[in-house]
Enzyme design. Structure first.
Site, PDB file in Angstrom:
ATOM      1  N   ASP A   1      -5.682   8.383   4.152  1.00 19.56           N
ATOM      2  CA  ASP A   1      -5.839   8.775   2.748  1.00 19.56           C
ATOM      3  C   ASP A   1      -7.148   9.521   2.529  1.00 19.56           C
ATOM      4  O   ASP A   1      -7.203  10.480   1.759  1.00 19.56           O
ATOM      5  CB  ASP A   1      -5.789   7.531   1.854  1.00 19.56           C
ATOM      6  CG  ASP A   1      -4.421   6.872   1.871  1.00 19.56           C
ATOM      7  OD1 ASP A   1      -3.435   7.568   2.170  1.00 19.56           O
ATOM      8  OD2 ASP A   1      -4.330   5.664   1.580  1.00 19.56           O
TER       9      ASP A   1
ATOM     10  N   HIS B   1       0.837  -1.208   0.000  1.00 18.17           N
ATOM     11  CA  HIS B   1       0.000   0.000   0.000  1.00 18.17           C
ATOM     12  C   HIS B   1       0.871   1.257   0.000  1.00 18.17           C
ATOM     13  O   HIS B   1       0.683   2.173  -0.815  1.00 18.17           O
ATOM     14  CB  HIS B   1      -0.910  -0.021   1.231  1.00 18.17           C
ATOM     15  CG  HIS B   1      -1.728   1.225   1.413  1.00 18.17           C
ATOM     16  ND1 HIS B   1      -3.084   1.245   1.233  1.00 18.17           N
ATOM     17  CD2 HIS B   1      -1.382   2.500   1.771  1.00 18.17           C
ATOM     18  CE1 HIS B   1      -3.549   2.469   1.459  1.00 18.17           C
ATOM     19  NE2 HIS B   1      -2.529   3.243   1.803  1.00 18.17           N
ATOM     20  N   GLU B   2       1.841   1.275   0.906  1.00 19.04           N
ATOM     21  CA  GLU B   2       2.672   2.465   1.039  1.00 19.04           C
ATOM     22  C   GLU B   2       3.618   2.642  -0.141  1.00 19.04           C
ATOM     23  O   GLU B   2       3.908   3.769  -0.550  1.00 19.04           O
ATOM     24  CB  GLU B   2       3.468   2.404   2.343  1.00 19.04           C
ATOM     25  CG  GLU B   2       4.095   3.722   2.737  1.00 19.04           C
ATOM     26  CD  GLU B   2       3.099   4.867   2.746  1.00 19.04           C
ATOM     27  OE1 GLU B   2       3.476   5.977   2.332  1.00 19.04           O
ATOM     28  OE2 GLU B   2       1.943   4.647   3.157  1.00 19.04           O
TER      29      GLU B   2
ATOM     30  N   HIS C   1       1.959   4.630  -2.884  1.00 14.96           N
ATOM     31  CA  HIS C   1       2.095   6.081  -2.708  1.00 14.96           C
ATOM     32  C   HIS C   1       3.489   6.550  -3.123  1.00 14.96           C
ATOM     33  O   HIS C   1       3.640   7.542  -3.834  1.00 14.96           O
ATOM     34  CB  HIS C   1       1.893   6.457  -1.234  1.00 14.96           C
ATOM     35  CG  HIS C   1       0.496   6.314  -0.737  1.00 14.96           C
ATOM     36  ND1 HIS C   1      -0.580   6.938  -1.321  1.00 14.96           N
ATOM     37  CD2 HIS C   1      -0.003   5.631   0.323  1.00 14.96           C
ATOM     38  CE1 HIS C   1      -1.677   6.648  -0.652  1.00 14.96           C
ATOM     39  NE2 HIS C   1      -1.355   5.839   0.343  1.00 14.96           N
TER      40      HIS C   1
END
Length: 285
Positions: free
Chosen positions: A134, A40-41, A44
């Site tokens: 988010d 997930h990170e 980004h």
């Protein structure tokens, strides 16, 4: 990728959750959560790296991650939107991958169900409109399309705090003894307190980067119509994210109207010490 991996830091809360998982015999589940949060990170971070953002560090948390960047609200809003959603988007292909792995013996039905559950929980939690999740950043982005930087930040934090209060009330009713959840709520409360205390500093960083940065990747110039008696610092409070401005001074006694570019106003504020001078006193283009 190597440069991004070097910037990864693991929050002590994450180690705490991992420790609980190991002690209680949920090591496989902990590895799943770690992998999901990591991917997930990285979503980004890869998007931010693509747009050449200056990434200070990438911190992994039990419910997601926080990428600290040295971009203080002066990037195009489209870029920020892409960077924000690049984390949640990763859960889509992760869920699809789990379905593709079902025919293989090493990936059981229990693994699949657990993996789907953690993906959905992390995805939905991160999309809550609460800062600094988010969803909270998307809320800030939404307000930024309509309001100046300072007002959009204040409104985001106030709205977020109210929603966090509602979330806490619901959590007390549904999960009164969920230790991990209460740790996360305390972290979110601390984040709100810290961000609120630092909001004036965030506003000043926004203006400073705007003044000292030589190249501004903005898509459009948006005029701001102001009264002649407004001070320089009052005019700066109307500056928005993601665009650059030209200032049109509304004064019926002047024809044509005075027009100032934002660099002139910023220079008067930072260099010429004219923060309390009327905007009409500045040399115009």
């Amino acid at each position: 990728m190597i440069s991004l991996l070097k910037k990864i830091k693991i929050n002590p809360l994450f180690w705490f959750v991992i420790g609980i998982g190991v002690l209680t015999g949920y090591f496989r589940e902990v590895i799943m959560v770690f992998s999901i949060v990591f991917i997930h990170e990285m979503g980004h971070s890869v998007a931010a790296h693509f747009f050449q953002w200056r990434i200070r560090k990438i911190e992994l948390l039990p419910f997601g991650g926080v990428a600290e960047v040295e971009e203080y609200g002066n990037r195009p809003l489209k870029e920020e939107f892409i960077v924000i959603i690049s984390g949640p988007i990763q859960h889509i292909w992760l869920i699809a991958l789990s379905y593709l792995l079902l025919p293989f013996e090493f990936w059981t039905i229990n693994d699949h169900q657990m993996f789907i559950m953690h993906n959905l929980m992390i995805l939905l939690f991160n999309l809550l409109p609460i800062w600094p999740l988010d969803g909270g950043k998307l809320l800030f982005l939404y307000f930024s399309t309509k309001l100046p930087f300072q007002k959009s930040l204040d409104k985001t934090l106030k709205s977020s705090l109210f929603l966090l209060f509602l979330f806490t009330v619901v959590s007390i009713y549904l999960f009164p003894f969920h230790l991990n959840l209460w740790i996360v709520i305390l972290f979110l409360l601390f984040s709100h307190y810290f961000e609120w205390k630092q909001r004036s500093y965030a506003y000043m960083r926004f203006l400073m980067e705007r003044y000292y940065k030589t190249e501004k990747p903005f898509a459009a110039t948006v005029p701001i119509v102001v009264s002649a008696h407004l001070t320089v610092q009052d005019v700066l409070k109307t500056f928005r994210r993601g665009v650059k401005h030209k200032i049109v001074i509304k004064n019926d006694s002047i024809a044509p109207r005075k027009i100032l570019y934002e660099k002139t106003v910023l220079k008067a504020f930072f260099e010429q010490k004219k923060a309390n001078k009327p905007i009409s006193s500045l040399p115009y283009q």
